[in-house]
Design an enzyme around this catalytic site. Structure first.
Site: not given
Length: 608
Positions: A64, A303, A313
Site C-alpha cells: 500500500e 513476518r 508504518k
C-alpha cells in the site's frame, strides 16, 4: 513483473520450506496448468481469449503506498520475486491503492525505487527490463464495482445503514455470535438502488456500507458479514475524484490477485484469519462467471521481527513527523531507503532474507544477524583506507635531521584490498598512495602518558609503527592549560619504512593508523548506531519513543587519507580498525565535501 524464465538451475542448494513444497506440489499436479494469460489483467472472458500462460507460477508484491518500505518488506520482496524466478514464473509489482486518504505519489516512487534497487524487475514477457509500469488496484475499481453488484444480484451482499457503533455491538465477540442487521433482509432491488446511490454521492460519508452476506454466527469473526465498500469522499492520487466509494482491502485484494492470474498469494500471518473470506469471495465470483477457476490461493508466512527495530508504518511516520529522525531515509531508520543511505547493499539484504528463511512460526531475529550479512558482503568488496576520527597531532621532532628538511614528504602505499580478498584470476585494484611528513594525525586514544597494563601503543619510550610508514619512538607530549594533550611527540627511525629492506630492522610492539597533515582531508563522519537502546522498543504497548538511543548519532570532524576524500557518493569502504563506512549518497561531494556514514563496526560489539 519479472520476465518468465526457466527454473533456477541453482535451486538445489536452496533450503526447503513450506512455500517451496506447496509450489512444487502444485507444479507436479498441474494445478494451474490450464490457466490462460491475455497479456494484461482482466476477468474470465478477457483471459479466455489469451494464450496458455507462459509463467509456471505468478506471485505478487502488493504494498500500500502509504509510507516507505522497510526491512520486513525487503524480506517479502525477496520471497515473492525469488520464488517466481526459481520456479520459472513471474512476480507482479502492484500498488494496493484503495485508501486515498493515506496514499501519495511520493510513496509510489519510493517503492518502485526500492524494488529496483534490491535487484528485481517486473517487465512483461518480451519487454526490456525496467520498461513496464507496475499494476495498480485503482485500475480495477470498475471491475470491483461490477463484482459488488454481482454479489448483490446473487444475494451475497447488502447495504447496511446501521451506525458504526451499532454494527460493532451487533458483531458479537469470540464468545457471543453476532446479531443480524435490520437491513440484512432488503431485496436485491433495494440493495442495488441504495448501492448506486452510494456510488452517485447521494449518501453522506459513513451513512452506509456494503456488506457481504455470509454468517453472523460464524466462529471466525471475519466472516460475520464483513464490510466490502464504504463511502469516502477523498481525492485519490491516481483516479482523482472519479469515485466517492472505495473497496475495503479484504475485498479488493483477492480480486486484484484473480485479475492478475496470481497462483500463490503470499502474505504475512496477520492475514491468516482473512483467508476464509478470500476463498469465499473467489468461489462466489467464479459462480457469477466473472472469474475463472482455478482461483489464487493465499499462503501466510511469519513476518520479520527484528530486535532494536520497529516496522509499524504508523510509528515510523511518527518518528519522521515529530523530527526524531531527519526523514524516511535517515540512516537510522529500518526503511529500505534508510538502509541504503546507511550503506547496506542489495546483496546483503538478499543474503539476510535467504539466511533467516521462511516459516509459519513467529520468532525474533537479532539485529546482529543483519549486520553480519553486511560484513560478509563487504569484506571482499570494500576498499580499505585510514581515517582518524578523534585527531591529535603527532610531531616527529627529528624529521629534518633524518630527511634534510621539515618540508620533506615521502609517498607510502598500501593495498586497496588485502591480497586474500582478491579472487583468483582477478586483477587486484590499484594500491592506495598517500604521503608521510613531519606531522601526522593520530587517534587520541593511541597515546597514554601513563599507560595501563597491556597497553602497546604510544607512550614515552615505546616504539610503534605508523601503518604503511615508519617505525617511531614516542618521546612525550604537550598539554594545554587544562591538561589536555595537544600534541604527541616522537622520533622517526630512518630506514624502517614499510616495504623496504629495513622494515623489520626494528621490532615494533604495535602498528597504529594515521593520516598525514600534508595530504589528509578534513571530513564529516556520522557515527550512526542503533536507533533504539532496547531490543523490543514497543513491547507490551509501551511508548517506543522512551526507548530511543540518545547516542544513535554522533557527528565528528575527522581526517581521511586522499583515496577516501575522492570517493563517489554511495561508495563503501572499510576504515581500518573502525569498521565499514559509506560516502553519503546525498551530502557527500567528492574532493570538496567528504561526508561518511558509519554502516557497522568490524564485529558485533553492541552492549559490550
Amino acid at each position: 513483473m519479472t520476465t518468465p524464465t526457466a527454473p533456477d538451475n541453482n535451486a538445489d542448494h536452496k533450503v526447503s520450506n513450506f512455500l517451496r513444497q506447496i509450489i512444487e506440489k502444485d507444479l507436479e499436479h498441474g494445478t494451474y496448468a490450464s490457466r490462460r494469460w491475455a497479456g494484461s489483467p482482466g476477468d474470465a472472458a478477457h483471459h479466455a481469449a489469451g494464450q496458455p500462460d507462459p509463467a509456471k507460477i505468478r506471485t505478487r508484491f502488493p504494498p500500500e503506498p502509504n509510507g516507505y518500505l522497510h526491512v520486513g518488506h525487503a524480506k517479502s520482496i525477496c520471497i515473492n520475486f525469488g520464488l517466481a524466478k526459481e520456479y520459472g514464473g513471474v512476480c507482479h509489482l502492484r500498488f494496493d491503492d484503495t485508501n486515498p486518504e493515506k496514499e501519495d505519489t511520493e510513496y509510489v516512487n519510493s517503492i518502485i525505487d526500492a524494488v529496483k534497487w534490491l535487484g528485481f524487475d517486473w517487465a512483461q514477457l518480451g519487454q526490456a527490463a525496467g520498461s513496464a509500469a507496475p499494476y495498480q488496484a485503482s485500475d480495477y475499481f470498475d471491475f470491483m464495482y461490477r463484482a459488488a453488484e454481482a454479489l448483490i444480484e446473487a444475494g451475497y451482499a447488502y447495504v447496511d445503514e446501521q451506525s458504526a457503533e451499532d454494527m460493532r455491538a451487533n458483531r458479537g465477540d469470540f464468545g457471543k455470535p453476532g446479531v443480524d442487521s435490520p437491513f440484512r433482509t432488503r431485496t436485491v432491488a433495494e440493495n442495488l438502488a441504495r448501492f448506486r446511490e452510494m456510488r452517485d454521492g447521494k449518501l453522506a460519508d459513513g451513512a452506509a456500507v456494503l456488506r457481504a452476506k455470509i454468517d453472523m454466527a460464524s466462529p471466525n469473526i471475519n466472516l460475520r458479514d464483513p464490510a466490502i465498500y464504504r463511502i469516502r469522499r477523498a481525492t485519490h492520487h491516481h483516479t482523482g475524484d472519479t469515485w466517492c466509494i472505495y473497496p475495503m482491502y479484504t475485498f479488493a485484494h483477492p480480486i486484484e490477485d484473480a485479475l492478475e492470474q496470481i497462483t500463490h498469494s503470499i502474505c504475512t500471518l496477520e492475514f491468516e484469519d482473512q483467508r476464509p473470506f478470500y476463498d469465499w469471495l473467489m468461489e462466489r465470483l467464479c459462480e457469477c462467471k466473472l472469474l475463472a477457476a482455478p482461483s489464487p490461493k493465499q499462503y501466510e508466512f511469519a513476518r520479520l521481527n527484528l530486535t532494536y527495530v520497529i516496522t509499524s508504518k504508523r510509528k515510523l511516520a511518527q518518528l519522521v513527523n515529530e523530527g526524531k529522525v531527519s526523514g524516511w531515509d535517515d540512516p537510522r531508520m529500518p526503511t529500505i531507503a534508510g538502509l541504503r543511505r546507511r550503506g547496506y547493499t542489495p546483496e546483503s539484504l538478499r543474503l539476510f532474507a535467504d539466511r533467516i528463511g521462511v516459516t509459519k512460526s513467529d520468532s525474533w531475529i537479532d539485529y546482529s544477524t543483519l549486520e553480519g550479512c553486511l560484513r560478509e558482503d563487504l569484506e571482499n568488496k570494500a576498499h580499505r583506507g585510514m581515517a582518524v576520527l578523534d585527531p591529535v597531532k603527532l610531531v616527529l621532532s627529528n624529521w629534518a635531521e633524518a630527511f634534510g628538511s621539515d618540508g620533506h614528504t615521502e609517498a607510502c602505499t598500501q593495498p586497496a584490498l588485502p591480497h586474500s580478498a582478491v579472487a583468483e584470476g582477478q586483477t587486484p585494484p590499484a594500491d592506495r598512495t598517500f604521503l608521510i611528513g613531519k606531522e601526522v594525525w593520530i587517534e587520541r586514544e593511541d597515546f597514554e602518558e601513563v599507560p595501563p597494563k597491556g597497553y602497546k601503543r604510544l607512550f614515552p619510550g615505546n616504539v610503534v609503527r605508523l601503518k604503511g610508514g615508519y617505525v617511531i619512538e614516542c618521546t612525550g607530549c604537550a598539554r594545554d592549560a587544562a591538561g589536555r594533550v595537544t600534541e604527541v611527540h616522537a622520533k622517526v627511525i630512518p630506514g624502517t619504512k614499510s616495504g623496504t629492506a629495513g622494515a623489520d630492522s626494528v621490532k615494533a610492539k604495535a602498528a597504529i593508523t594515521w593520516v598525514s597533515v600534508a595530504d589528509g582531508v578534513q571530513a564529516e563522519v556520522r557515527l550512526y548506531d542503533r536507533l533504539f537502546a532496547e531490543a523490543h522498543p514497543d513491547a507490551g504497548g509501551k511508548d517506543f519513543l522512551l526507548s530511543l538511543n540518545p547516542d544513535s548519532l554522533k557527528v565528528v570532524t575527522a581526517y581521511v587519507e586522499p583515496s577516501l576524500a575522492g570517493a563517489q557518493p554511495d561508495q563503501k569502504f572499510q576504515f581500518e580498525r573502525f569498521g565499514y563506512f559509506v560516502a553519503d549518497r546525498l551530502d557527500h561531494v567528492a574532493g570538496a565535501k567528504p561526508v561518511f556514514n558509519r554502516v557497522t563496526g568490524l564485529k558485533d560489539s553492541w552492549g559490550k
